[in-house]
Scaffold this motif. Structure first.
Motif, short mmCIF file in Angstrom:
data_model
loop_
_atom_site.label_atom_id
_atom_site.label_comp_id
_atom_site.label_asym_id
_atom_site.label_seq_id
_atom_site.Cartn_x
_atom_site.Cartn_y
_atom_site.Cartn_z
N PRO A 293 2.58 4.46 1.91
CA PRO A 293 3.57 5.53 1.69
C PRO A 293 3.46 6.62 2.75
N SER A 294 4.58 7.16 3.14
CA SER A 294 4.62 8.14 4.24
C SER A 294 3.91 9.44 3.89
N ASN A 295 3.67 9.70 2.61
CA ASN A 295 2.99 10.94 2.24
C ASN A 295 1.46 10.82 2.34
N LEU A 296 0.96 9.64 2.71
CA LEU A 296 -0.47 9.44 2.86
C LEU A 296 -0.83 9.30 4.33
N GLN A 297 -1.99 9.87 4.69
CA GLN A 297 -2.47 9.72 6.05
C GLN A 297 -2.94 8.27 6.23
N LYS A 298 -2.71 7.75 7.44
CA LYS A 298 -2.97 6.32 7.67
C LYS A 298 -3.84 6.12 8.90
N LEU A 299 -4.77 5.19 8.79
CA LEU A 299 -5.49 4.67 9.96
C LEU A 299 -4.82 3.34 10.27
N ASN A 300 -4.16 3.28 11.37
CA ASN A 300 -3.32 2.13 11.68
C ASN A 300 -4.14 1.02 12.33
N GLU B 55 -7.81 13.49 -11.47
CA GLU B 55 -8.74 14.49 -10.94
C GLU B 55 -9.12 14.17 -9.49
N LEU B 56 -9.33 12.90 -9.22
CA LEU B 56 -9.72 12.48 -7.87
C LEU B 56 -8.67 12.88 -6.84
N LYS B 57 -7.40 12.67 -7.17
CA LYS B 57 -6.35 12.97 -6.18
C LYS B 57 -6.26 14.47 -5.88
N ASP B 58 -6.78 15.31 -6.78
CA ASP B 58 -6.83 16.74 -6.52
C ASP B 58 -8.06 17.14 -5.71
N GLU B 59 -9.03 16.27 -5.64
CA GLU B 59 -10.29 16.57 -4.95
C GLU B 59 -10.33 16.08 -3.50
N VAL B 60 -9.49 15.09 -3.16
CA VAL B 60 -9.57 14.47 -1.84
C VAL B 60 -8.19 14.35 -1.20
N CYS B 61 -8.23 14.14 0.09
CA CYS B 61 -7.05 13.70 0.84
C CYS B 61 -7.28 12.22 1.13
N PHE B 62 -6.43 11.37 0.58
CA PHE B 62 -6.60 9.93 0.82
C PHE B 62 -6.19 9.59 2.24
N VAL B 63 -6.99 8.74 2.87
CA VAL B 63 -6.67 8.18 4.17
C VAL B 63 -6.67 6.67 3.96
N VAL B 64 -5.57 6.03 4.31
CA VAL B 64 -5.40 4.61 4.02
C VAL B 64 -5.50 3.79 5.31
N ALA B 65 -6.42 2.84 5.33
CA ALA B 65 -6.53 1.90 6.45
C ALA B 65 -5.54 0.78 6.19
N SER B 66 -4.58 0.63 7.11
CA SER B 66 -3.55 -0.40 6.92
C SER B 66 -4.19 -1.77 6.94
N ALA C 293 -11.77 6.36 12.19
CA ALA C 293 -11.93 7.61 11.44
C ALA C 293 -12.60 8.67 12.31
N LEU C 294 -13.62 8.27 13.04
CA LEU C 294 -14.30 9.22 13.93
C LEU C 294 -13.36 9.74 15.01
N LEU C 295 -12.48 8.88 15.50
CA LEU C 295 -11.55 9.28 16.55
C LEU C 295 -10.36 10.09 16.04
N ASN C 296 -9.87 9.77 14.86
CA ASN C 296 -8.58 10.30 14.42
C ASN C 296 -8.63 11.36 13.33
N PRO D 194 -20.24 -6.45 5.60
CA PRO D 194 -19.42 -5.62 6.49
C PRO D 194 -18.81 -6.52 7.57
N HIS D 195 -17.55 -6.26 7.91
CA HIS D 195 -16.88 -7.09 8.92
C HIS D 195 -16.21 -6.20 9.95
N ASN D 196 -15.53 -6.84 10.90
CA ASN D 196 -14.93 -6.09 12.01
C ASN D 196 -13.93 -5.04 11.56
N ALA D 197 -13.21 -5.28 10.48
CA ALA D 197 -12.26 -4.27 10.00
C ALA D 197 -13.00 -3.02 9.54
#
Length: 181
Positions: free
Chosen positions: A137-144, A119-130, A24-27, A13-16
Motif C-alpha cells: 500500500p502506498s501509505n507504507l514505507q517500502k524497501l524495494n 497498539e503496535l501500529k501506534d508504536e511503530v512505522c512499518f517498513v515493508v520489504a517487497s 535498511a541501513l542505506l535507506n 537466513p538467506h540473500n533476501a
C-alpha cells in the motif's frame, strides 16, 4: 535516535534477509538496526534450526556491520514473543524518536491478526520489504527489493543457492543432515 527492528525466524537466513539489512541501513534514517531472531515465530509450531544456531548465523552475517545489533532478546525468553513485546523492550532501552518495524510483504495479509496490532501500529512505522510482486500500500514505507525466496523453500527443496556465502557451508550441512534423519 531512530531505530529499526527486523525480526524473523531466519531459518535459515538467506540473500533476501541480507539485502533487507543492507537496504535498511542505506535507506532508513536510523542510528541502530536491531536484528532479532525469534525463539519461535508466534504463528508456527516448530523451528528447523535451533534458536542458538540461527542466532549464530545472523551474527556471522551482520554483527560487524555499522549500526547493526544482533539481539538474543526473544531467544532468551525461551518462548514465542509477540512483536509488540520486543518493540516495547527496545523502545524502553533506546527511547527512539522513531521506531521502524521491518516486515516482509508476505506478512501484510495477516498483519491485523498480530497480537495487539492496534497498539503496535501506534508504536511503530512499518517498513515493508517487497516480495513476490505483492502490492505494498502506498501509505507504507517500502524497501524495494522484490525477491522470490523464502526460508521455507530453502528448507523444503534443499536448494542453497540463495544462502550468503559466509554461512553457506554450515547451513547446507545442517539442513542436509536434518533431512537425512
Amino acid at each position: 535516535m531512530n531505530i529499526a527492528i527486523f525480526g524473523g525466524s531466519f531459518d535459515p537466513p538467506h540473500n533476501a534477509h541480507d539485502i533487507i539489512v543492507k537496504e535498511a541501513l542505506l535507506n532508513l534514517k536510523i542510528d541502530k538496526l536491531i536484528v532479532i531472531p525469534t525463539y519461535l515465530n508466534p504463528f508456527k509450531s516448530q523451528f528447523g534450526a535451533s534458536p542458538k544456531e540461527r542466532l549464530k548465523w545472523c551474527q556471522t552475517l551482520w554483527q560487524n556491520l555499522p549500526k547493526v545489533q544482533i539481539s538474543d532478546y526473544e531467544i532468551m525468553q525461551n518462548r514465542a514473543v509477540a512483536s509488540i513485546e520486543s518493540v516495547r523492550h527496545f523502545k524502553q532501552i533506546y527511547e527512539p524518536k522513531i521506531c521502524y518495524l521491518i516486515i516482509g510483504a508476505d506478512q501484510l495479509e495477516s498483519l491485523e491478526k498480530w497480537y495487539k496490532f492496534d497498539e503496535l501500529k501506534d508504536e511503530v512505522c512499518f517498513v515493508v520489504a517487497s516480495r513476490d510482486d505483492i502490492e505494498v500500500p502506498s501509505n507504507l514505507q517500502k524497501l524495494n527489493i522484490n525477491v522470490r525466496i523464502s526460508s521455507t523453500k530453502v528448507r523444503d527443496e534443499l536448494k542453497f543457492d540463495q544462502i550468503p556465502s559466509q554461512i553457506l557451508d554450515e547451513v547446507t550441512k545442517f539442513y542436509k543432515e536434518k533431512n537425512a534423519k
